[in-house]
Design a protein around this motif. Structure first.
Motif, PDB file in Angstrom:
ATOM      1  N   TRP A   1     125.477  90.319  19.521  1.00  0.00           N
ATOM      2  CA  TRP A   1     125.670  90.970  18.115  1.00  0.00           C
ATOM      3  C   TRP A   1     126.021  92.538  18.237  1.00  0.00           C
ATOM      4  CZ3 TRP A   1     120.856  89.436  20.240  1.00  0.00           C
ATOM      5  CH2 TRP A   1     119.913  90.786  20.118  1.00  0.00           C
TER       6      TRP A   1
ATOM      7  N   VAL B   1     118.573  81.755  11.301  1.00  0.00           N
ATOM      8  CA  VAL B   1     119.163  82.457  12.557  1.00  0.00           C
ATOM      9  C   VAL B   1     118.314  81.792  13.545  1.00  0.00           C
ATOM     10  CG1 VAL B   1     119.491  84.490  13.923  1.00  0.00           C
ATOM     11  CG2 VAL B   1     120.358  84.451  11.692  1.00  0.00           C
TER      12      VAL B   1
ATOM     13  N   VAL C   1     122.813  79.626  12.419  1.00  0.00           N
ATOM     14  CA  VAL C   1     123.543  80.560  13.409  1.00  0.00           C
ATOM     15  C   VAL C   1     122.626  80.599  14.626  1.00  0.00           C
ATOM     16  CG1 VAL C   1     124.606  82.787  13.550  1.00  0.00           C
ATOM     17  CG2 VAL C   1     124.904  81.737  11.319  1.00  0.00           C
TER      18      VAL C   1
ATOM     19  N   TYR D   1     125.366  85.125  15.635  1.00  0.00           N
ATOM     20  CA  TYR D   1     125.102  86.340  14.774  1.00  0.00           C
ATOM     21  C   TYR D   1     125.800  87.461  15.313  1.00  0.00           C
ATOM     22  CZ  TYR D   1     122.285  89.743  12.622  1.00  0.00           C
ATOM     23  OH  TYR D   1     122.063  90.958  11.909  1.00  0.00           O
ATOM     24  N   ARG D   2     126.261  88.303  14.266  1.00  0.00           N
ATOM     25  CA  ARG D   2     126.812  89.543  14.519  1.00  0.00           C
ATOM     26  C   ARG D   2     126.441  90.609  13.724  1.00  0.00           C
ATOM     27  NH1 ARG D   2     128.311  87.541  18.132  1.00  0.00           N
ATOM     28  NH2 ARG D   2     130.182  86.959  19.306  1.00  0.00           N
ATOM     29  N   ASN D   3     125.981  90.420  12.396  1.00  0.00           N
ATOM     30  CA  ASN D   3     125.325  91.713  11.507  1.00  0.00           C
ATOM     31  C   ASN D   3     125.083  91.073  10.384  1.00  0.00           C
ATOM     32  OD1 ASN D   3     127.729  91.678   9.720  1.00  0.00           O
ATOM     33  ND2 ASN D   3     128.655  92.678  11.716  1.00  0.00           N
TER      34      ASN D   3
ATOM     35  N   LEU E   1     117.671  92.668  10.088  1.00  0.00           N
ATOM     36  CA  LEU E   1     117.928  91.909   8.817  1.00  0.00           C
ATOM     37  C   LEU E   1     116.970  92.616   7.553  1.00  0.00           C
ATOM     38  CD1 LEU E   1     118.357  88.193   9.999  1.00  0.00           C
ATOM     39  CD2 LEU E   1     119.982  89.463   8.721  1.00  0.00           C
TER      40      LEU E   1
ATOM     41  N   ALA F   1     120.688  81.566   5.198  1.00  0.00           N
ATOM     42  CA  ALA F   1     120.858  81.345   6.437  1.00  0.00           C
ATOM     43  C   ALA F   1     119.728  81.060   7.295  1.00  0.00           C
ATOM     44  CB  ALA F   1     121.701  82.378   7.220  1.00  0.00           C
TER      45      ALA F   1
ATOM     46  N   ILE G   1     116.713  90.961  15.704  1.00  0.00           N
ATOM     47  CA  ILE G   1     117.501  90.615  14.537  1.00  0.00           C
ATOM     48  C   ILE G   1     116.807  90.415  13.450  1.00  0.00           C
ATOM     49  CG2 ILE G   1     118.546  88.328  13.718  1.00  0.00           C
ATOM     50  CD1 ILE G   1     119.541  87.600  16.721  1.00  0.00           C
TER      51      ILE G   1
ATOM     52  N   VAL H   1     114.531  83.142  10.358  1.00  0.00           N
ATOM     53  CA  VAL H   1     114.653  83.335  11.828  1.00  0.00           C
ATOM     54  C   VAL H   1     113.502  82.865  12.676  1.00  0.00           C
ATOM     55  CG1 VAL H   1     114.561  85.217  13.742  1.00  0.00           C
ATOM     56  CG2 VAL H   1     115.184  85.912  11.569  1.00  0.00           C
TER      57      VAL H   1
ATOM     58  N   VAL I   1     116.496  85.025   4.831  1.00  0.00           N
ATOM     59  CA  VAL I   1     116.890  84.443   6.215  1.00  0.00           C
ATOM     60  C   VAL I   1     115.573  83.981   6.834  1.00  0.00           C
ATOM     61  CG1 VAL I   1     118.121  85.102   8.276  1.00  0.00           C
ATOM     62  CG2 VAL I   1     118.862  86.191   6.357  1.00  0.00           C
TER      63      VAL I   1
ATOM     64  N   LEU J   1     126.411  87.440   7.266  1.00  0.00           N
ATOM     65  CA  LEU J   1     125.578  86.042   6.764  1.00  0.00           C
ATOM     66  C   LEU J   1     125.794  85.942   5.543  1.00  0.00           C
ATOM     67  CD1 LEU J   1     122.013  86.478   8.914  1.00  0.00           C
ATOM     68  CD2 LEU J   1     124.105  85.209   9.530  1.00  0.00           C
TER      69      LEU J   1
END
Length: 412
Positions: free
Chosen positions: A49, A336, A154, A159-161, A186, A334, A182, A172, A170, A165
């Motif tokens: 990421w 993750v 994802v 995941y990028r940032n 977030l 999302a 992450i 996780v 979210v 999303l």
């Protein structure tokens, strides 16, 4: 007839830190070889990421012929800086063929040597070193299989940032360094974050004026061998929760809870938009605290052995472990998944019995027990806990290059 296969004595597959360290050590011993890289040297680091950094300080980058020599040894390189370091390393070695993916590897008929199939050509080699990295395929647990298709799922490589999303809360899933980092990113960005927790040790980033890694590297922690583990599956255990972001800081379940992350037990299943969790959050936190105490005892032992002041390391404070076992995912954008990685060796190496039940190569000193002259470098816990790390892979590369050089010398 097709094109005549190219003949090469030694082929190294992969130009990450393991493959490049092996190339360096083979070169020192006068062993002719090439390194085949599907993309560019160090490219796997660019797959992380955007804000990813090393968790170990820069001075722990101790590759043979390419140690860190910058002006910030206590800092933490970004993913692009690590990739740049490895590309410069590859340029000095001059053995890397980029854009050459190896799709299949199999023993030559009649025994002795290997055939490697790349894009449009075949290479035959007496010796192959597989150095395709410790993190090959993100693990996606069966528990997320029933997630409603309109909720994004994802993995850690996707995941990028936070902005990447969909809007909404979210979930996780995971407990290691990546999951914690992450989740922190977030929640700091303003997202509502729920975390399905697993068992992972934690420890303060710095105690007694020293970084966590410095304490552990002065102990026998990273020298631990696979046979010293409680079980073969323990090789998949989570690393100590920590972060190198923003100069390095404490990151664990208590810091996440203080930021507003809602902690749950481990994920059992997702049925559409309903997530179910085990009622084991107290046990999960207790296991992490047991890991904290193990590391604390290790630090105290190092301090005493080296005549250093024993740092004060207080017991962890209380943490509310009451958590529901069911969660409505309506309003979630999302999920993750950051639950670790598994190998891909068996997908492209055609050698029966190559890996064990956990997906690790079956080997003696890095050489396959079922395929002579097929070696592995950069595998997690190959010889020791540090085998795949930037300060440990060099020793394994040296051992493998020495073995190959001796073998080739005897055969000539």
């Amino acid at each position: 007839m097709g094109p005549v296969p190219e003949e090469i004595d030694v082929v190294v597959v992969g130009a990450g830190q393991a493959g490049l360290a092996t190339s360096h050590e083979l070169g020192l011993r006068g062993v002719e070889h090439v390194v085949l890289e599907a993309s560019k040297p160090g490219s796997s680091w660019l797959g992380r990421w955007d804000s990813f950094t090393l968790v170990g300080p820069n001075h722990t980058v101790r590759l043979p012929g390419a140690p860190y020599t910058g002006e910030d040894p206590g800092g933490f390189m970004s993913r692009t800086e690590v990739a740049d370091h490895l590309r410069a390393y590859a340029g000095r070695l001059g053995r890397v063929r980029t854009g050459v993916p190896v799709h299949a590897l199999r023993p030559l008929a009649g025994g002795g040597g290997y055939e490697l199939r790349t894009d449009g050509e075949t290479i035959r080699s007496r010796v192959v070193v597989v150095a395709t990295g410790a993190y090959q395929r993100p693990l996606r647990p069966a528990a997320v299989a029933g997630l409603a298709p309109d909720v994004a799922c994802v993995d850690v490589l996707g995941y990028r940032n936070p902005a990447g999303l969909p809007d909404g809360a979210v979930l996780v899933v995971g407990s290691g360094q990546s999951a914690c980092q992450i989740a922190e990113e977030l929640v700091v960005s303003g997202r509502d974050v729920v975390m399905a927790c697993g068992r992972a040790p934690w420890f303060p980033r710095r105690v007694g004026g020293r970084d966590l890694f410095e304490w552990l590297m002065d102990s026998s922690f990273y020298e631990q061998t696979p046979d010293q583990l409680a079980s073969p599956a323990a090789r998949h255990g989570a690393n100590v929760q920590a972060s190198g972001a923003r100069g390095g800081h404490d990151l664990h379940y208590r810091t996440l809870a203080a930021l507003g992350v809602r902690l749950m037990g481990h994920l059992l299943e997702i049925d559409g938009r309903t997530a179910r969790f085990a009622p084991d959050l107290p046990e999960v936190i207790a296991a992490g605290d047991a890991g904290f105490r193990f590391v604390r005892d290790t630090v105290v032992d190092v301090a005493r052995d080296r005549g250093l002041p024993v740092p004060e390391i207080p017991e962890p404070g209380p943490l509310d472990t009451a958590a529901p076992t069911e969660l409505d995912l309506r309003g979630f954008g999302a999920v993750v998944v950051a639950t670790g990685f598994r190998s891909r060796y068996a997908e492209w190496v055609d050698v029966p019995g190559l890996v064990d039940a956990q997906g690790f190569p079956v080997h003696v000193d890095g050489e396959s027990v079922v395929a002579p002259d097929l070696h592995f470098v950069g595998v997690h816990f190959l010889r020791r806990r540090r085998s795949s790390l930037l300060f440990g892979v060099g020793d394994d590369a040296t051992a493998t290059a020495t073995r190959i050089s001796a073998r080739l010398s005897l055969s000539t």
